[in-house]
Design a protein around this motif. Structure first.
Motif, PDB file in Angstrom:
ATOM      1  N   PHE A 123       0.814  -1.215   0.000  1.00 55.91           N
ATOM      2  CA  PHE A 123       0.000   0.000   0.000  1.00 55.91           C
ATOM      3  C   PHE A 123       0.850   1.269   0.000  1.00 55.91           C
ATOM      4  CE2 PHE A 123      -3.377  -2.937   1.463  1.00 55.91           C
ATOM      5  CZ  PHE A 123      -4.371  -2.572   0.557  1.00 55.91           C
ATOM      6  N   ALA A 124       2.113   1.149   0.373  1.00 51.83           N
ATOM      7  CA  ALA A 124       3.040   2.285   0.301  1.00 51.83           C
ATOM      8  C   ALA A 124       3.702   2.366  -1.074  1.00 51.83           C
ATOM      9  CB  ALA A 124       4.108   2.168   1.386  1.00 51.83           C
ATOM     10  N   ARG A 125       3.254   1.526  -2.013  1.00 52.04           N
ATOM     11  CA  ARG A 125       3.784   1.493  -3.377  1.00 52.04           C
ATOM     12  C   ARG A 125       5.256   1.089  -3.422  1.00 52.04           C
ATOM     13  NH1 ARG A 125       0.311   5.786  -2.830  1.00 52.04           N
ATOM     14  NH2 ARG A 125      -1.437   5.877  -4.320  1.00 52.04           N
ATOM     15  N   GLU A 126       5.656   0.269  -2.476  1.00 48.86           N
ATOM     16  CA  GLU A 126       7.040  -0.208  -2.418  1.00 48.86           C
ATOM     17  C   GLU A 126       7.163  -1.671  -2.821  1.00 48.86           C
ATOM     18  OE1 GLU A 126       8.114   0.504   1.594  1.00 48.86           O
ATOM     19  OE2 GLU A 126       8.221   2.689   1.366  1.00 48.86           O
ATOM     20  N   ARG A 127       6.048  -2.310  -3.127  1.00 46.77           N
ATOM     21  CA  ARG A 127       6.058  -3.743  -3.440  1.00 46.77           C
ATOM     22  C   ARG A 127       4.912  -4.049  -4.398  1.00 46.77           C
ATOM     23  NH1 ARG A 127       7.530  -8.580  -1.163  1.00 46.77           N
ATOM     24  NH2 ARG A 127       8.673  -7.510   0.487  1.00 46.77           N
ATOM     25  N   SER A 128       5.194  -4.916  -5.363  1.00 45.98           N
ATOM     26  CA  SER A 128       4.134  -5.364  -6.270  1.00 45.98           C
ATOM     27  C   SER A 128       3.938  -6.877  -6.214  1.00 45.98           C
ATOM     28  CB  SER A 128       4.437  -4.937  -7.714  1.00 45.98           C
ATOM     29  OG  SER A 128       5.683  -5.459  -8.139  1.00 45.98           O
ATOM     30  N   ARG A 129       4.885  -7.610  -5.628  1.00 52.11           N
ATOM     31  CA  ARG A 129       4.760  -9.048  -5.425  1.00 52.11           C
ATOM     32  C   ARG A 129       4.938  -9.373  -3.945  1.00 52.11           C
ATOM     33  NH1 ARG A 129       4.799 -12.503  -9.723  1.00 52.11           N
ATOM     34  NH2 ARG A 129       5.432 -11.697 -11.749  1.00 52.11           N
ATOM     35  N   PHE A 130       4.426 -10.539  -3.561  1.00 52.65           N
ATOM     36  CA  PHE A 130       4.515 -10.977  -2.169  1.00 52.65           C
ATOM     37  C   PHE A 130       5.381 -12.227  -2.091  1.00 52.65           C
ATOM     38  CE2 PHE A 130       0.783  -8.428  -2.556  1.00 52.65           C
ATOM     39  CZ  PHE A 130       0.691  -7.732  -1.363  1.00 52.65           C
ATOM     40  N   SER A 131       6.150 -12.335  -1.011  1.00 52.13           N
ATOM     41  CA  SER A 131       7.025 -13.497  -0.833  1.00 52.13           C
ATOM     42  C   SER A 131       6.612 -14.370   0.347  1.00 52.13           C
ATOM     43  CB  SER A 131       8.473 -13.043  -0.651  1.00 52.13           C
ATOM     44  OG  SER A 131       8.616 -12.245   0.505  1.00 52.13           O
ATOM     45  N   VAL A 132       5.523 -14.019   1.036  1.00 55.85           N
ATOM     46  CA  VAL A 132       5.062 -14.835   2.143  1.00 55.85           C
ATOM     47  C   VAL A 132       4.652 -16.220   1.616  1.00 55.85           C
ATOM     48  CG1 VAL A 132       2.686 -13.965   1.944  1.00 55.85           C
ATOM     49  CG2 VAL A 132       3.461 -14.947   4.103  1.00 55.85           C
ATOM     50  N   PRO A 133       5.039 -17.312   2.268  1.00 56.48           N
ATOM     51  CA  PRO A 133       4.599 -18.646   1.834  1.00 56.48           C
ATOM     52  C   PRO A 133       3.078 -18.767   1.930  1.00 56.48           C
ATOM     53  CG  PRO A 133       6.461 -18.814   3.334  1.00 56.48           C
ATOM     54  CD  PRO A 133       5.998 -17.384   3.391  1.00 56.48           C
ATOM     55  N   ILE A 134       2.483 -19.416   0.947  1.00 57.84           N
ATOM     56  CA  ILE A 134       1.034 -19.595   0.948  1.00 57.84           C
ATOM     57  C   ILE A 134       0.689 -21.077   0.890  1.00 57.84           C
ATOM     58  CG2 ILE A 134       0.638 -17.359  -0.122  1.00 57.84           C
ATOM     59  CD1 ILE A 134       0.066 -18.851  -2.751  1.00 57.84           C
ATOM     60  N   ALA A 135      -0.489 -21.434   1.423  1.00 59.63           N
ATOM     61  CA  ALA A 135      -0.923 -22.831   1.448  1.00 59.63           C
ATOM     62  C   ALA A 135      -2.452 -22.900   1.423  1.00 59.63           C
ATOM     63  CB  ALA A 135      -0.372 -23.536   2.681  1.00 59.63           C
ATOM     64  N   PRO A 136      -3.086 -22.407   0.357  1.00 57.99           N
ATOM     65  CA  PRO A 136      -4.548 -22.423   0.295  1.00 57.99           C
ATOM     66  C   PRO A 136      -5.103 -23.796  -0.026  1.00 57.99           C
ATOM     67  CG  PRO A 136      -3.675 -21.620  -1.766  1.00 57.99           C
ATOM     68  CD  PRO A 136      -2.485 -21.819  -0.853  1.00 57.99           C
ATOM     69  N   PHE A 137      -6.359 -24.029   0.340  1.00 55.55           N
ATOM     70  CA  PHE A 137      -7.073 -25.234  -0.039  1.00 55.55           C
ATOM     71  C   PHE A 137      -7.953 -24.906  -1.238  1.00 55.55           C
ATOM     72  CE2 PHE A 137      -6.459 -26.019   4.570  1.00 55.55           C
ATOM     73  CZ  PHE A 137      -5.773 -27.225   4.470  1.00 55.55           C
ATOM     74  N   GLY A 138      -8.083 -25.867  -2.158  1.00 52.49           N
ATOM     75  CA  GLY A 138      -8.959 -25.667  -3.301  1.00 52.49           C
ATOM     76  C   GLY A 138      -9.073 -26.929  -4.124  1.00 52.49           C
ATOM     77  N   THR A 139      -9.978 -26.920  -5.086  1.00 57.11           N
ATOM     78  CA  THR A 139     -10.085 -28.032  -6.029  1.00 57.11           C
ATOM     79  C   THR A 139      -8.897 -27.975  -6.989  1.00 57.11           C
ATOM     80  OG1 THR A 139     -11.312 -26.783  -7.697  1.00 57.11           O
ATOM     81  CG2 THR A 139     -12.605 -27.807  -5.931  1.00 57.11           C
TER      82      THR A 139
END
Length: 252
Positions: A123-139
């Protein structure tokens, strides 16, 4: 200002608070062939298995310029990131609990602290991608759609039709829309960048006005250039639902 069990990820000059709107309509149609086969395996080698001895599922609230968000994460990664007033929040939280079992602990952990920092930078316009690990559930179909979204350039939008073609199912435009609308990781998995070919921004589960603001913010970031462009996101495990859940979700 923060709230109990919450932190702030704000940016001066990009204000606005959430107001409830109706959620995006869900589609019901036969799923594409590639979505029919059940799978309990990670989508690809890019999503390694979570470490043994998974930690408790933790919940944290984060204040952003577009309203408060609710985040869930365990040691495998970020499971959920949704706006607090979204009509989908309750069902998405319940789905995590059905899959993970243990009750939610109202406290932060390393992944929640990381997404808090990265949202502030976004939101401070300093980042456009995220590096936090993700683990969503889905089909399997949902995971394929979300994975494709994560591979797209951070400085571009795309049409639903384009996404369907890239997935090898050009006629599955409505199924793509359904998967995009079911995204449990808003902003991090950039479903807001998918727009209708006929014009406008289209629907958004957390209200179309937020989609407009996110696209406007990212356009400004492109013009000014992010101060700290990050590497592509890293991920935990994208976990698929059973065949029965797929059929029930898609109305087959």
């Amino acid at each position: 200002m923060g709230h109990p069990g919450s932190r702030s990820a704000g940016h001066p000059g990009f204000g606005g608070t959430g107001r409830p709107r109706k959620g995006q309509a869900r589609f019901s149609l036969p799923i594409p062939p590639e979505a029919a086969a059940p799978s309990d395996k990670p989508l690809s080698a890019a999503f390694p298995s979570p470490p043994p001895g998974r930690s408790p599922l933790c919940e944290w609230e984060i204040d952003t310029p577009l309203g408060r968000m609710v985040a869930l994460a365990d040691s495998a990664g970020l499971r959920l990131l949704q706006f607090a007033d979204s009509p989908k929040l309750r069902s998405q939280k319940e789905h995590c609990l059905r899959r993970l079992g243990p009750p939610i602990a109202t406290r932060s952990n390393e992944h929640l602290e990381k997404i808090e920092r990265e949202l502030a930078e976004y939101f401070a316009r300093e980042r456009s991608r995220f590096s936090v690990p993700i683990a969503p559930f889905g089909t399997p179909w949902q995971l394929a759609v979300w994975s494709r979204l994560l591979q797209h350039r951070a400085d571009s939008t795309l049409f639903y039709e384009e996404l369907a073609r890239e997935l090898g199912s050009p006629k599955a435009v409505r199924a793509v829309g359904s998967a995009v609308g079911a995204n449990p990781l808003l902003i991090v998995c950039p479903c807001h960048r998918v727009i209708p070919k006929k014009g406008g921004v289209g629907g958004y589960a957390a209200a179309p006005w937020r989609k407009e603001r996110l696209l406007s913010l990212e356009a400004s970031t492109r013009e000014n250039g992010p101060a700290a462009e990050e590497r592509p996101p890293t991920h935990g495990t994208m976990t698929s639902n059973s065949a029965g859940e797929i059929e029930k979700e898609q109305g087959v």
